[in-house]
Every structure is written in structure tokens, then in C-alpha cells.
Design a protein around this motif. Structure first.
Motif, PDB file in Angstrom:
ATOM      1  N   GLU A 118      -1.689   7.525   4.312  1.00  0.00           N
ATOM      2  CA  GLU A 118      -3.137   7.308   4.308  1.00  0.00           C
ATOM      3  C   GLU A 118      -3.806   7.944   3.103  1.00  0.00           C
ATOM      4  O   GLU A 118      -4.753   7.400   2.546  1.00  0.00           O
ATOM      5  N   PHE A 127      -9.987   2.952  -0.244  1.00  0.00           N
ATOM      6  CA  PHE A 127     -10.260   2.378   1.065  1.00  0.00           C
ATOM      7  C   PHE A 127     -10.472   3.509   2.064  1.00  0.00           C
ATOM      8  O   PHE A 127      -9.601   4.361   2.224  1.00  0.00           O
ATOM      9  N   LYS A 128     -11.650   3.552   2.683  1.00  0.00           N
ATOM     10  CA  LYS A 128     -11.969   4.625   3.627  1.00  0.00           C
ATOM     11  C   LYS A 128     -11.405   4.264   4.994  1.00  0.00           C
ATOM     12  O   LYS A 128     -11.958   3.436   5.718  1.00  0.00           O
ATOM     13  N   ILE A 129     -10.282   4.885   5.353  1.00  0.00           N
ATOM     14  CA  ILE A 129      -9.594   4.515   6.591  1.00  0.00           C
ATOM     15  C   ILE A 129     -10.309   5.058   7.827  1.00  0.00           C
ATOM     16  O   ILE A 129     -10.640   6.241   7.898  1.00  0.00           O
ATOM     17  N   LYS A 130     -10.542   4.176   8.769  1.00  0.00           N
ATOM     18  CA  LYS A 130     -11.164   4.569  10.028  1.00  0.00           C
ATOM     19  C   LYS A 130     -10.154   4.528  11.172  1.00  0.00           C
ATOM     20  O   LYS A 130     -10.296   5.222  12.172  1.00  0.00           O
ATOM     21  N   ASP A 131      -9.194   3.662  11.058  1.00  0.00           N
ATOM     22  CA  ASP A 131      -8.219   3.504  12.137  1.00  0.00           C
ATOM     23  C   ASP A 131      -6.989   2.786  11.579  1.00  0.00           C
ATOM     24  O   ASP A 131      -7.038   2.225  10.484  1.00  0.00           O
ATOM     25  N   HIS A 132      -5.918   2.836  12.333  1.00  0.00           N
ATOM     26  CA  HIS A 132      -4.722   2.137  11.882  1.00  0.00           C
ATOM     27  C   HIS A 132      -3.944   1.551  13.049  1.00  0.00           C
ATOM     28  O   HIS A 132      -4.120   1.951  14.193  1.00  0.00           O
ATOM     29  N   ARG A 133      -3.114   0.612  12.726  1.00  0.00           N
ATOM     30  CA  ARG A 133      -2.189   0.025  13.683  1.00  0.00           C
ATOM     31  C   ARG A 133      -0.825   0.008  13.029  1.00  0.00           C
ATOM     32  O   ARG A 133      -0.675  -0.577  11.947  1.00  0.00           O
TER      33      ARG A 133
ATOM     34  N   THR B 135      -1.495  -2.047   9.601  1.00  0.00           N
ATOM     35  CA  THR B 135      -2.837  -2.477   9.227  1.00  0.00           C
ATOM     36  C   THR B 135      -3.786  -1.298   9.299  1.00  0.00           C
ATOM     37  O   THR B 135      -3.800  -0.592  10.297  1.00  0.00           O
ATOM     38  N   PHE B 136      -4.538  -1.123   8.238  1.00  0.00           N
ATOM     39  CA  PHE B 136      -5.587  -0.105   8.250  1.00  0.00           C
ATOM     40  C   PHE B 136      -6.935  -0.777   8.433  1.00  0.00           C
ATOM     41  O   PHE B 136      -7.201  -1.818   7.823  1.00  0.00           O
ATOM     42  N   HIS B 137      -7.753  -0.167   9.264  1.00  0.00           N
ATOM     43  CA  HIS B 137      -9.117  -0.643   9.437  1.00  0.00           C
ATOM     44  C   HIS B 137     -10.047   0.393   8.812  1.00  0.00           C
ATOM     45  O   HIS B 137      -9.857   1.593   9.032  1.00  0.00           O
ATOM     46  N   GLY B 138     -10.988  -0.073   8.041  1.00  0.00           N
ATOM     47  CA  GLY B 138     -11.890   0.873   7.392  1.00  0.00           C
ATOM     48  C   GLY B 138     -12.846   0.170   6.454  1.00  0.00           C
ATOM     49  O   GLY B 138     -13.150  -1.003   6.648  1.00  0.00           O
ATOM     50  N   ILE B 139     -13.296   0.910   5.450  1.00  0.00           N
ATOM     51  CA  ILE B 139     -14.281   0.354   4.519  1.00  0.00           C
ATOM     52  C   ILE B 139     -13.620   0.095   3.175  1.00  0.00           C
ATOM     53  O   ILE B 139     -13.102   1.021   2.553  1.00  0.00           O
ATOM     54  N   CYS B 140     -13.683  -1.128   2.714  1.00  0.00           N
ATOM     55  CA  CYS B 140     -13.039  -1.476   1.458  1.00  0.00           C
ATOM     56  C   CYS B 140     -13.853  -0.972   0.267  1.00  0.00           C
ATOM     57  O   CYS B 140     -15.028  -0.611   0.418  1.00  0.00           O
ATOM     58  N   TYR B 141     -13.251  -0.982  -0.916  1.00  0.00           N
ATOM     59  CA  TYR B 141     -13.903  -0.412  -2.096  1.00  0.00           C
ATOM     60  C   TYR B 141     -15.215  -1.133  -2.424  1.00  0.00           C
ATOM     61  O   TYR B 141     -16.160  -0.526  -2.906  1.00  0.00           O
ATOM     62  N   HIS B 144     -17.807   0.115   0.070  1.00  0.00           N
ATOM     63  CA  HIS B 144     -17.922   1.528  -0.189  1.00  0.00           C
ATOM     64  C   HIS B 144     -18.912   1.773  -1.309  1.00  0.00           C
ATOM     65  O   HIS B 144     -19.835   2.567  -1.194  1.00  0.00           O
TER      66      HIS B 144
END
Lengths: 155, 155
Positions: A118, A127-133, B135-141, B144
Motif C-alpha cells: 500500500e 492513490f489514497k487508499i481507503k480499502d482493499h480486497r 483491488t484498492f478502493h480510494g481516491i485516484c490522483y 485527489h
DNA sequence: ATTAGTGCAAATTGTTTGCATGTTT
DNA sequence: AAACATGCAAACAATTTGCACTAAT
């Protein structure tokens, strides 16, 4: 266990929802099957055993609500159904899964193995990671042993 | 590009399937949209532009076939639909995804960031890994930057 | 001719929604 | 009575299947 229900009740309240009997029954089923990965239908049938009046739609609505509050995580292993997985209390990140392609079992990894990855992703992809799978597909230790030792049901 | 089609043709043949015109049209659409993550419906509509006679069921059957042959990977980002993602040629492992919770964009990471993690999982959980999904969930550049610089459409 | 593949429509499945009813304050 | 929550049935959407037809060996 009681305290777990109590804490979820708090969470609902602080988002101004109530813990109705149906919701409580649903939460209890989830707590009793913490290791499993139940579909909405699975949950429905289990809740029905104790509270036969409950409707499937209510279960869906409750699961949606709990997902929104991050009490559970909605996951999808590629068969057609969504499954609901209780978050460990205080877990910073969602745990990982090991799906066995032989026996279909799903094991969980609670440890966060992604910290280094991460950091790289956040830095290099901004990429600001908030969660993952993270899910691995492969052969679990049980089926693995079978392969080596006894080929009873190999065909 | 032609050679890509040619090689997929080989793969089909060696599993004793044919590259029919419909299948070829479908494969070409996938190749032309390698960066995207198309649903079956998306593929259908795109194929239809060039081959209007094709049926949706055929597209589904072709995508299933290509998944089986590991030409594509079937993925699911949690909205109700399956998406199909062309494997990079010769890729040992499935690439990773960055899903932006603001704009919905899906970027790909081709690098395999999981080598160390997989070694740990194989050793400690005695799990023979065949494939993975990360898979990461978050805010892309893109989103951002928006946050920092201009809050035009912040509400 | 036989087999594999197609298109269409109907069927199936998981999930969501509308609405009348029930519950709680 | 007002607001929220439920159960049921109907609606929906994605995917699959049955079947008559076509294409290719």
C-alpha cells in the motif's frame, strides 16, 4: 457476544437507526457465523429458524444498512451471489481470503499483509487508499494433503 | 494486433474450439478496449456496431469461453455486473486494480506487487496460490488534485 | 450427415421496490 | 399522528437455457 450486539446497537443509534428485533436477529446470525461467508439467502434461512416471520427483503435491507455502517463487508467471490462478512472489531483494514478451487472452502487471513504494498501504491500511483480486497485462489492445505497422501476420491 | 488475434485463434484450436466470425468480432472489441473494463452488455453493444446480427447470448457464451481459456479474466467491482478484462500476454499473474470511489475510474497496475506476500501465504498457510485478485478502493490522483487545488464542484 | 455454433425468446436467479400494514414515540 | 420499519408480491436486471436454424467439416 452480548457486548458485540450492544456495540453494534450504538453504531446504529449514532447513525439514527434502531436495532429492531429483525435487525437484531440478523446481527446475531452474523455473529454466530463469523467464520462463514453467508449470502443474503443463507442469512435469511438462518434468521428464519428463530424468527420465522422475517421477510427476505428485510434481510437485504438490513445487510445493506450494516454494509453502509461498515459493520459487515459485502464481498463477491465470482459465483453469482454477494456474501456478507462481519468486520473484526477495530480492524483497520478488511481481511484477506483464501478460496480453494478444489473444495470451495474460504479461509480468512486477519493479518494485514499489504502494508508495504500500500505504501508503494500510495506513493507511485498517487492513490489514497481507503480499502482493499485481496483474494487468493488456489489449493488449501486440506486438499493439498489429499493430493500427496491419499487419492481416494481423485476421480 | 493481428498476431494477437492469431494467437488467440491457436488457443481456441488447441482446445478444439473454432474462431467463428462472431467470436473474432468479440475478441477484436476486447483488444480495442484493452484498457477498459467492459461488461457483457458493453461488449455486446460494441460488437453490434460492426456485426449487427450478433446476439447477446453469443457474447455471453464467448466471454465464458475466453474466461475458461484464461484469455480474459472475469472481475467484479461490486456494482451488479461482471466485467471482462483481457489478460496481458504472458502475464504470470492477474494485474491489480485501483477503483476510485469519487469518479468511478478503474486504473490498472501491471507490476506484480504481491510476490513477497504470496511467499508468506504459501509458507504460513500452506496454500498453493494459483491466482489472485487485488483491488484498492480510494481516491485516484485526478480526484485527489481536485481536492487540494480547486473545490469547484465540492458540493 | 454430423457436429459445433448461433439467434431469439423464454426462463431463471439474485436483488430491489411499491405499498399497505404494523410499530414506536 | 408522524416517522420509521416490515412483509409481501411485483418488478427488475443480469445471466442462462431450450430450441429450431445455420455453417462448416
Amino acid at each position: 457476544m452480548e457486548s458485540r450486539v450492544e456495540r453494534i446497537k450504538q453504531q446504529l443509534h449514532s447513525a439514527s437507526y434502531k436495532l429492531t428485533p429483525q435487525r437484531e436477529a440478523t446481527v446475531r446470525v452474523l455473529l454466530e457465523h463469523e467464520e462463514d461467508h453467508l449470502s443474503a439467502e443463507d442469512v435469511y434461512l438462518l434468521v428464519k429458524e428463530k424468527s420465522p416471520e422475517i421477510g427476505l427483503a428485510t434481510v437485504y435491507r438490513t445487510l445493506e444498512l450494516l454494509t453502509e455502517l461498515k459493520v459487515v463487508d459485502k464481498i463477491n467471490f465470482g459465483d453469482g451471489v454477494s456474501r456478507y462478512d462481519l468486520r473484526k472489531e477495530g480492524a483497520a483494514h478488511f481481511h484477506h481470503h483464501l478460496v480453494c478451487i478444489e473444495c470451495g472452502s474460504v479461509d480468512e487471513i486477519q493479518e494485514d499483509l499489504l502494508e508495504d504494498v500500500e505504501e508503494i501504491v500510495e506513493k507511485q500511483w498517487k492513490f489514497k487508499i481507503k480499502d482493499h480486497r485481496l483474494t487468493f485462489h488456489g489449493i488449501c492445505y486440506r486438499c493439498h494433503d489429499d493430493d500427496d497422501q491419499n487419492n481416494d476420491d481423485a476421480n
